[in-house]
Design a protein around this motif. Sequence first.
Motif, PDB file in Angstrom:
ATOM      1  N   ASP A   1       0.845  -1.195   0.000  1.00 31.47           N
ATOM      2  CA  ASP A   1       0.000   0.000   0.000  1.00 31.47           C
ATOM      3  C   ASP A   1       0.881   1.247   0.000  1.00 31.47           C
ATOM      4  N   PRO A   2       0.824   2.081  -1.048  1.00 31.84           N
ATOM      5  CA  PRO A   2       1.664   3.286  -1.072  1.00 31.84           C
ATOM      6  C   PRO A   2       1.323   4.269   0.048  1.00 31.84           C
ATOM      7  N   GLU A   3       0.146   4.150   0.633  1.00 30.63           N
ATOM      8  CA  GLU A   3      -0.235   5.000   1.767  1.00 30.63           C
ATOM      9  C   GLU A   3       0.514   4.605   3.035  1.00 30.63           C
ATOM     10  N   ARG A   4       1.333   3.570   2.965  1.00 30.95           N
ATOM     11  CA  ARG A   4       2.097   3.109   4.117  1.00 30.95           C
ATOM     12  C   ARG A   4       3.593   3.081   3.844  1.00 30.95           C
TER      13      ARG A   4
ATOM     14  N   PRO B   1       0.737   9.730   3.786  1.00 26.81           N
ATOM     15  CA  PRO B   1       0.483  11.154   3.563  1.00 26.81           C
ATOM     16  C   PRO B   1       0.967  12.061   4.694  1.00 26.81           C
ATOM     17  N   TRP B   2       1.496  11.495   5.766  1.00 30.32           N
ATOM     18  CA  TRP B   2       1.941  12.270   6.925  1.00 30.32           C
ATOM     19  C   TRP B   2       3.458  12.433   6.892  1.00 30.32           C
ATOM     20  N   HIS B   3       3.976  13.561   7.399  1.00 31.88           N
ATOM     21  CA  HIS B   3       5.416  13.730   7.561  1.00 31.88           C
ATOM     22  C   HIS B   3       5.703  14.756   8.647  1.00 31.88           C
ATOM     23  N   THR B   4       6.940  14.725   9.115  1.00 30.84           N
ATOM     24  CA  THR B   4       7.403  15.711  10.090  1.00 30.84           C
ATOM     25  C   THR B   4       8.896  15.946   9.892  1.00 30.84           C
TER      26      THR B   4
ATOM     27  N   PHE C   1      -0.880   4.742  14.243  1.00 34.80           N
ATOM     28  CA  PHE C   1      -1.889   4.716  13.194  1.00 34.80           C
ATOM     29  C   PHE C   1      -2.070   6.130  12.666  1.00 34.80           C
ATOM     30  N   LEU C   2      -2.526   6.206  11.426  1.00 35.92           N
ATOM     31  CA  LEU C   2      -2.806   7.490  10.802  1.00 35.92           C
ATOM     32  C   LEU C   2      -4.259   7.843  11.055  1.00 35.92           C
ATOM     33  N   TYR C   3      -4.506   9.118  11.318  1.00 32.10           N
ATOM     34  CA  TYR C   3      -5.857   9.620  11.565  1.00 32.10           C
ATOM     35  C   TYR C   3      -6.100  10.762  10.593  1.00 32.10           C
ATOM     36  N   GLN C   4      -7.211  10.689   9.855  1.00 30.84           N
ATOM     37  CA  GLN C   4      -7.542  11.754   8.918  1.00 30.84           C
ATOM     38  C   GLN C   4      -8.824  12.443   9.350  1.00 30.84           C
ATOM     39  N   GLU C   5      -8.728  13.762   9.537  1.00 26.75           N
ATOM     40  CA  GLU C   5      -9.862  14.594   9.928  1.00 26.75           C
ATOM     41  C   GLU C   5     -10.924  14.546   8.825  1.00 26.75           C
ATOM     42  N   ALA C   6     -12.180  14.354   9.226  1.00 29.37           N
ATOM     43  CA  ALA C   6     -13.265  14.240   8.253  1.00 29.37           C
ATOM     44  C   ALA C   6     -13.963  15.566   7.990  1.00 29.37           C
ATOM     45  N   GLU C   7     -14.107  16.377   9.006  1.00 27.02           N
ATOM     46  CA  GLU C   7     -14.832  17.636   8.873  1.00 27.02           C
ATOM     47  C   GLU C   7     -14.131  18.696   9.706  1.00 27.02           C
ATOM     48  N   GLY C   8     -14.662  19.903   9.692  1.00 23.58           N
ATOM     49  CA  GLY C   8     -14.098  20.968  10.519  1.00 23.58           C
ATOM     50  C   GLY C   8     -13.098  21.804   9.746  1.00 23.58           C
ATOM     51  N   THR C   9     -12.315  22.588  10.465  1.00 18.16           N
ATOM     52  CA  THR C   9     -11.394  23.520   9.808  1.00 18.16           C
ATOM     53  C   THR C   9     -10.129  22.831   9.303  1.00 18.16           C
ATOM     54  N   LYS C  10      -9.903  21.576   9.686  1.00 19.46           N
ATOM     55  CA  LYS C  10      -8.709  20.859   9.240  1.00 19.46           C
ATOM     56  C   LYS C  10      -9.093  19.701   8.329  1.00 19.46           C
ATOM     57  N   ILE C  11     -10.078  19.899   7.446  1.00 19.61           N
ATOM     58  CA  ILE C  11     -10.564  18.818   6.593  1.00 19.61           C
ATOM     59  C   ILE C  11      -9.397  18.172   5.846  1.00 19.61           C
ATOM     60  N   GLY C  12      -9.305  16.880   5.969  1.00 24.05           N
ATOM     61  CA  GLY C  12      -8.292  16.120   5.267  1.00 24.05           C
ATOM     62  C   GLY C  12      -6.937  16.064   5.950  1.00 24.05           C
ATOM     63  N   ALA C  13      -6.737  16.840   7.025  1.00 26.40           N
ATOM     64  CA  ALA C  13      -5.454  16.827   7.717  1.00 26.40           C
ATOM     65  C   ALA C  13      -5.177  15.423   8.252  1.00 26.40           C
TER      66      ALA C  13
ATOM     67  N   SER D   1     -13.478  18.642  14.241  1.00 24.23           N
ATOM     68  CA  SER D   1     -14.913  18.337  14.249  1.00 24.23           C
ATOM     69  C   SER D   1     -15.207  17.205  15.223  1.00 24.23           C
ATOM     70  N   GLY D   2     -14.159  16.517  15.679  1.00 23.80           N
ATOM     71  CA  GLY D   2     -14.354  15.347  16.530  1.00 23.80           C
ATOM     72  C   GLY D   2     -14.669  14.107  15.728  1.00 23.80           C
ATOM     73  N   ARG D   3     -14.563  14.230  14.404  1.00 26.49           N
ATOM     74  CA  ARG D   3     -14.855  13.110  13.526  1.00 26.49           C
ATOM     75  C   ARG D   3     -13.696  12.894  12.572  1.00 26.49           C
ATOM     76  N   GLY D   4     -13.370  11.653  12.376  1.00 30.27           N
ATOM     77  CA  GLY D   4     -12.286  11.351  11.461  1.00 30.27           C
ATOM     78  C   GLY D   4     -12.237   9.862  11.204  1.00 30.27           C
ATOM     79  N   LYS D   5     -11.175   9.469  10.537  1.00 35.03           N
ATOM     80  CA  LYS D   5     -11.034   8.064  10.187  1.00 35.03           C
ATOM     81  C   LYS D   5      -9.631   7.602  10.545  1.00 35.03           C
ATOM     82  N   ALA D   6      -9.569   6.511  11.277  1.00 36.79           N
ATOM     83  CA  ALA D   6      -8.268   5.908  11.590  1.00 36.79           C
ATOM     84  C   ALA D   6      -7.881   5.013  10.432  1.00 36.79           C
ATOM     85  N   LYS D   7      -6.633   5.148  10.014  1.00 36.73           N
ATOM     86  CA  LYS D   7      -6.091   4.307   8.950  1.00 36.73           C
ATOM     87  C   LYS D   7      -5.055   3.419   9.590  1.00 36.73           C
ATOM     88  N   THR D   8      -5.369   2.161   9.753  1.00 36.88           N
ATOM     89  CA  THR D   8      -4.437   1.247  10.416  1.00 36.88           C
ATOM     90  C   THR D   8      -3.653   0.448   9.412  1.00 36.88           C
TER      91      THR D   8
END
Length: 153
Positions: free
Chosen positions: A58-61, A79-82, A112-124, A146-153
């Motif tokens: 998976d290229p997302e990993r 999609p995450w980096h630091t 795990f990766l967490y992607q914000e679903a809604e709110g001011t950080k959409i897609g973060a 938004s308190g809503r998102g998706k965990a990508k394990t």
Amino acid sequence: MTLETLELDPSRLTKLSRTFLSQLAQRFPELANLARMDRRPEATECDLRVEVPSPSGDPERTLVIWMNQGDEPSVGFGPWHTHAGLELTPDGCDEMDAILDVVQSIVEDRVFLYQEAEGTKIGAVSLFDVDRPEWLVDELTSPNSSGRGKAKT
């Protein structure tokens, strides 16, 4: 800026890239074997770059470890980096150790990766350590979430 990725020649690496490669090799010899180097068009020396394909394909990993613009140890996971920052100690050890600690948590499958679903950080996308659930709670309850998102394990 276009980077040229080349086979590893440690003598062509920047001093900090050589130090970073040495520390990486001590902690993760199997990852150091994947080391290459990036050359910026205007540079005479090269920066360290290590790309570790996901075992799942998976290229997302994909895990990427690199020295950013000669002086900034960095790590990316999908999609995450630091980055460790530009204010390095004389030998660069503190920032490099911090980046390698992140690499270790990824390699040991403790994140795990967490992607914000809604709110001011959409897609973060954020990276969370499973041993530190308070980080996720802080993220979900922050004013910009938004308190809503998706965990990508």
